[in-house]
Design an enzyme around this catalytic site. Structure first.
Site, mmCIF file in Angstrom:
data_model
loop_
_atom_site.group_PDB
_atom_site.id
_atom_site.type_symbol
_atom_site.label_atom_id
_atom_site.label_comp_id
_atom_site.label_asym_id
_atom_site.label_seq_id
_atom_site.Cartn_x
_atom_site.Cartn_y
_atom_site.Cartn_z
ATOM 1 N N LYS A 1 -7.261 -11.654 -5.604
ATOM 2 C CA LYS A 1 -8.446 -12.149 -4.798
ATOM 3 C C LYS A 1 -9.711 -11.180 -5.364
ATOM 4 O O LYS A 1 -9.289 -9.935 -5.391
ATOM 5 C CB LYS A 1 -8.028 -11.778 -3.378
ATOM 6 N N LYS B 1 -13.143 -6.065 -2.048
ATOM 7 C CA LYS B 1 -14.270 -5.354 -1.723
ATOM 8 C C LYS B 1 -13.678 -3.595 -2.180
ATOM 9 O O LYS B 1 -14.857 -2.859 -2.192
ATOM 10 C CB LYS B 1 -14.957 -5.258 -0.366
ATOM 11 N N LYS C 1 0.866 -1.219 0.109
ATOM 12 C CA LYS C 1 -0.045 -0.264 -0.169
ATOM 13 C C LYS C 1 0.819 1.283 0.089
ATOM 14 O O LYS C 1 0.404 2.238 -0.750
ATOM 15 C CB LYS C 1 -0.825 -0.013 1.105
#
Length: 329
Positions: A192, A195, A110
């Site tokens: 993956k 969301k 990140k």
């Protein structure tokens, strides 16, 4: 009785992957002492709109309930409503070493995208997560592969605290249900289902039947048009087979046999879409009833009170051990 702790960030809408990989497994922990937390303070490690964060926090709580969690059996609460989380987090941060925090894979991934504008909260996320878990003397934590490193740091910090100040915290282990399914993106099956990625590769729990069907029909497969599981050479169709197996209860081999005479992937995708829509329909109906009613606030308030009783007791033990409490009881 085993103590279970799990937390989900309200930083995006929940996906089919969240449900099959985690929330569907939570039901199996309802006979234990289980704490299910909406970790909204973790969400603010990246910028959030206040109105949106508040709505997503309530929505996530409602989805916990709509997925089958019984508030009479488990404790469902919001992290920021139990101040002991932030208080123990500071203690865990003080015990942490910069090197071990900078080696966290998620932090490096990140932070690498943010260049010089890296929020300090991203670096301190793992010791805060450790505090969440240790506050409840959790025996086990349902975590995916991406959180294993954070759980290992939690164990390290607990051991470090116990060594310096005396036996205080349990060392939690990962609780991995055998049936848990790792759901990948429908458009990039090597990643993956996320969301935070609002695209056609992600099925959201609140997607309409039409949207679910459209996304599955457009799912990436391959040109071979033969239905069988091969994660290396056929990651797209293997992902769809895993989803079908998780929902239907059939084994992958049974599904392969069922479609061995069918040409192409069209009918398989139609049937899979129907399975997913059938799974989500009752969850969505229950969710709408919860969001329209007034019971949700009562459940969350009661959950915060129950969680605080346990959290405050364990926080005080830690503070007494360190000398932060004025008197030792």
């Amino acid at each position: 009785m085993t103590v279970i702790f799990s937390g989900i960030k309200p930083s995006g809408e929940l996906t089919l992957g969240n449900y099959l990989g985690a929330m569907a497994q939570f039901i199996t922990y309802q006979e234990e002492e289980a704490y299910f937390c909406i970790v909204n303070q973790h969400a603010i490690t990246v910028p959030q709109e206040a109105v949106e964060l508040r709505l997503r926090t309530r929505s996530l709580a409602a989805l916990y309930l709509a997925s089958g969690l019984d508030p009479q059996k488990v404790t469902i609460f919001i992290q920021s409503e139990v101040p002991a989380h932030a208080q123990l987090a500071w203690i865990m941060m003080s015990l942490s070493q910069m090197g071990e925090l900078e080696r966290m894979t998620q932090y490096k991934e990140k932070a690498g995208n943010l260049h010089e504008s890296i929020p300090a909260g991203l670096l301190m996320y793992p010791p805060f997560m450790a505090a969440d878990i240790l506050l409840y003397q959790a025996d086990a934590v349902p975590v995916g592969d991406d959180q294993q490193q954070h759980l290992e740091l939690t164990r390290t910090l607990a051991q470090r605290f116990n060594y310096r100040f005396g036996e205080t915290f349990k060392l939690p282990v990962a609780a991995t249900a055998k049936e848990a399914t790792r759901v990948m993106s429908l458009q990039d099956p090597l990643k993956k289902m996320s969301k935070s990625a609002e695209d056609s590769g992600t099925i959201l729990l609140l997607d309409s039947p039409a949207v679910v069907t459209k996304k599955i029909k457009r799912a990436v497969t391959d040109s071979e048009n033969k239905l069988y599981y091969d994660l290396v050479n056929k990651p797209g169709i293997s992902n769809l087979l895993s989803i079908y197996a998780a929902i239907s209860g059939l084994s992958v081999m049974e599904i392969e046999l069922k479609y061995q005479e069918v040409q192409g992937y069209g009918q398989f995708k139609v049937d899979l879409a129907a399975l997913v829509v059938g799974l989500l329909a009752p969850i969505q109906a229950h969710y709408e009833r919860i969001m329209a009613g007034s019971e949700l606030d009562d459940i969350l308030s009661a959950g915060a009170q129950r969680a605080a009783l346990v959290a405050n007791k364990n926080l005080l033990r830690a503070e007494e051990a360190m000398g932060l409490a004025r008197h030792k009881v």
